[in-house]
Scaffold this motif. Structure first.
Motif: not given
Ligand code: BGC
Length: 763
Positions: A28, A45, A51, A59, A120, A153-154, A164, A197, A200, A232, A419
């Motif tokens: 982070w 996040d 978060r 992640h 998502r 994002k994304h 993805r 961001m 992928y 990302d 996700e």
């Molecule tokens: C997600 C992002 C997220 C990042 C950090 C990735 O897996 O696609 O949306 O911000 O992880 O947790």
């Protein structure tokens, strides 16, 4: 720190330090350069809550993060159609970040909901890029007003979780510009996010993070993006190519591998050190936007923000159906709350956006708090497995049968929607559908409250009297649902996506999530309502739909000009009156249709909305200003947005299907699509003017396609009428006359005609 100071600082950094700054120190944090007093910063996040992980990092939302507040996820935020409210949510998030020492909160997520099955979708706003732009703009402005950055994002076309990290989304240029890039474009231009961001996936064969044309030429140079690209987590494919394309910061840490690759590329002369310097300048610029404005006084007030989450959730809940005005309920009615989610709401989705909520308000908590006494409860189902639990179901039927009204709290469990994977179908768990059917047998007054992040099939849609779409409305959603159910709050949200009857109706159904590593967006620009509307296909609930406990009437639609050039503006006004008995909010929606387009276009597109609050009997005038983009489509031939001259209809609607007023205006385009004639130009593309007629005169006496008069009685005339011949001639290229003129038209004559026609164009 200003640009000059930053440049100086980069000038003092070693190659090693510069390469190091281009990726994270850990999950982070960026890397500090202590020698030069550059401290690290933390990102977290997002998007709809903080978060922040202190200890074990990941992640996918697996490990615990600090106690925080979960606001409505993107799917709900967009349905509020309320810029001001989402701005407040952004401010609260920004403030939380300041209190927790977080420099950038990762979001908003603006990917277009191409398929209802994208895992998502709950994080994403809409199937419509204009709505996504407006909500994202409000979110970004809110967060960044606190000197904390966002990461939109994304970027881009990350519309599925299936494969993805490798999938290639293949699409035409109009779909790219009008649908998948548009929300990013709008938000970048309107709100200047500090970071973007990169996703992928690949788009049209190339990883987005390596696409210089998009990252640098388009977004930085054309749109004016002045922040940094952040990959990302784990999205970088080739670090050096990504740097050259413009991708600044790789996240998370790369255990030093990438630093070494960057150093080597510079030493070998593969990567110019200037590119690296500019990247570092950009990164430091963003880091200091935060470091220079740390707010030591900021406090994360969990309770105040939980209350704000309830206020926001109230405006995100869509009343889909209200037969016989079954809602609102009265507080002394005997009501049965059925379903696990009444006690334990499903208020957020799985994955990296998962919040460790400090406070959760369920609907049962909320009725208790409000002193509403006649509410009974039965769990009805278990959402860990999709199997009817006979004991739970029997109890629920019992409880429902004894009440005056049953409210079933249903929806999608975590394992259906997260996700990392997509949904396999659009249905709810069978056990929940079964429960609703069984309840309906004993209780005609049944209402369903839904917790889900994107559309579901509703086999019981005609049987239940009320449907309340609460989405994944954040940790205060239970309170907000009770506020709506009992009429303390008048529902005012509108669907940000179409609910089709079944998955097969969705335009992406045929190509789905693709085959192996390629997915073809064959439906092009016809995503969501743009498709259903054009197909004239019945849907369960259309885009923009949402009921209220009051009624609104629209009148006096006025445009200030009926005939404009595309570089002029038109102001549109409409009066809205609350004709019911209670105060309420209405979302006034403005759609634009190109009435005589030669390009393939949707029937109508959302180009404006305003949410207003009206007391009973009150009237307000809502004003919209439309500019060029409201009438334009992206024209690949000129690689630009283009307005084709002609009539446009400006429509005011309660949903995309319920247009209440409209006005026609004429817009004259000022851009020209250059025309180049060749021997393959077809007859109907030759301008209808005396000069061109003169050039084509040699054709007049020919009896080939569309040529000379036919003898009425001849066999030819019987086989092909004059009209048929003319219709066919429309699509005949000039050069065909060489064949159809009995040798009278030579190739040289055609070349000469072409030359003269082209000269005519440039005159
Ligand atoms: C997600 C992002 C997220 C990042 C950090 C990735 O897996 O696609 O949306 O911000 O992880 O947790």
């Amino acid at each position: 720190m200003n640009a000059e100071q930053i440049k100086k600082l980069v000038g003092e950094m070693t190659l090693e330090e510069k390469a190091g700054l281009c990726s994270g120190n850990d999950f982070w944090h960026t890397k500090a350069v202590e020698r030069l007093g550059i401290s690290d910063v933390m990102v977290s996040d997002g998007p709809h809550g903080l978060r922040k992980q202190d200890q074990e990092a990941d992640h996918l939302g697996v490990n615990e993060s600090i106690k925080a507040v979960c606001f409505p996820a993107g799917c709900g935020a967009a349905t509020s159609f309320n810029r001001e409210l989402i701005g407040k949510m952004g401010q609260a998030l920004g403030n939380q970040c300041q209190a927790e020492g977080v420099s950038v909160i990762l979001g908003p997520a603006v990917n277009i909901k191409r398929s209802p099955l994208c895992g998502r979708n709950f994080e994403y706003y809409s199937e419509d890029p204009y709505l996504a732009t407006e909500i994202a703009t409000a979110h970004i402005n809110g967060v960044q007003s606190k000197h904390v950055g966002t990461s939109i994002k994304h970027f881009m076309a990350n519309n599925q979780e299936t494969r993805r990290m490798t999938v290639d989304a293949v699409m035409d240029e109009r779909a790219l510009r009008e649908i998948y890039l548009a929300a990013f474009e709008g938000a970048v231009k309107n709100a200047k996010p500090w970071t973007i961001m990169t996703s992928y996936n690949r788009v049209n064969g190339e990883y987005v993070g390596e696409n210089k044309e998009i990252l640098t030429d388009l977004v930085r140079n054309d749109w004016g993006f002045d922040g940094i690209y952040v990959s990302d987590w784990g999205a970088v494919n080739n670090r050096v190519r990504a740097l050259q394309a413009g991708l600044d910061l790789e996240m998370p840490a790369s255990a030093g591998h990438r630093d070494a690759q960057i150093r080597k590329a510079v030493q070998d002369g593969v990567l110019s050190e200037q590119v690296l310097d500019e990247t570092c300048e950009r990164i430091l610029n963003v880091i200091y936007r935060y470091l220079d404005h740390i707010d030591e006084q900021a406090v994360f007030d969990l309770e105040a923000d939980h209350n704000l989450a309830r206020q926001i959730a109230q405006e995100c809940i869509v009343l889909l159906k209200n037969e016989d005005d079954i809602l609102p309920l009265t507080k002394n009615q005997n009501v049965a709350f059925i379903g696990k989610y009444a006690q334990k709401p499903r208020y957020q989705g799985g994955g990296s956006s998962h919040i460790n909520s400090a406070l959760i308000t369920s609907a049962l908590d909320a009725v208790k708090e409000a002193g509403i006494e006649n509410v009974t409860f039965a769990q009805g189902f278990d959402d860990k497995v999709d199997a009817v639990d006979e004991a739970l179901e029997a109890e629920a039927i019992q409880v429902a049968s004894k009440a005056e009204v049953a409210v079933v709290f249903a929806g999608l469990p975590d394992l259906f929607e997260s996700e990392g994977f997509d949904r396999e179908h659009m249905r709810m768990p069978e056990c929940q559908n079964h429960l609703i059917d069984e309840i309906l047998k004993v209780q005609p007054n049944t209402i369903v409250v839904l917790h889900n992040g994107s559309p579901i099939e509703m086999p019981w849609v005609n049987e239940v009297k009320g449907i309340v779409e609460a989405y994944l409305g954040g940790d205060a959603v239970g309170g907000a649902v009770v506020d709506i159910l009992f009429g303390d709050v008048n529902p005012s949200a509108k669907l940000a996506e179409t609910f089709p009857y079944q998955l097969e109706d969705n335009p992406s159904y045929l190509t789905g999530f693709g085959c192996k590593d390629t997915v073809h967006y064959a439906e092009g620009i016809f995503v969501g309502y743009r498709y259903y509307d054009k197909k004239n296909m019945a849907v369960m609930f259309p885009f923009g739909h949402g009921l209220s406990y009051t009624t609104f009437e629209y009148s006096n639609l006025k445009v200030d000009q009926k005939d404009i050039k595309d570089n002029e503006k038109v102001t549109v006004c409409v009066d809205v009156t609350n004709t019911g008995k209670v105060a309420g909010k209405e979302v006034v929606q403005l759609y634009v249709a190109d009435k005589e387009s030669t390009a393939i276009r949707p029937l109508k597109e959302l180009k404006g909305f305003e949410k207003i609050s009206l007391n009973p009997g009150e009237t307000k005038t809502v004003t919209f200003v439309l500019e060029q983009r409201a009438f334009a489509y992206y024209e690949p031939e000129i690689q630009d947005w283009y307005v084709e001259s002609g009539a446009f209809e400006i429509m005011i609607g309660k949903s995309v299907e319920d247009i209440v007023l409209s006005e026609e205006i004429v817009v004259t385009g000022t851009k020209k699509i250059p025309v180049v004639y060749t021997p393959n130009t077809i007859m109907s593309e030759i301008p209808d003017c005396p000069e061109a007629k003169e050039i084509l005169k040699p054709f007049d006496s020919q009896d080939g396609m569309g040529g000379a008069e036919l003898d009425e009685d001849s066999a030819t005339a019987e086989a092909i009428t004059k009209e048929m011949s003319e219709a066919m001639a429309k699509y005949t290229p000039l050069r065909a006359m060489i064949t159809f003129s009995d040798g009278n038209i030579s190739p040289e004559l055609i070349d000469d005609m072409v030359e003269k026609l082209n000269a005519l164009e440039t005159e």
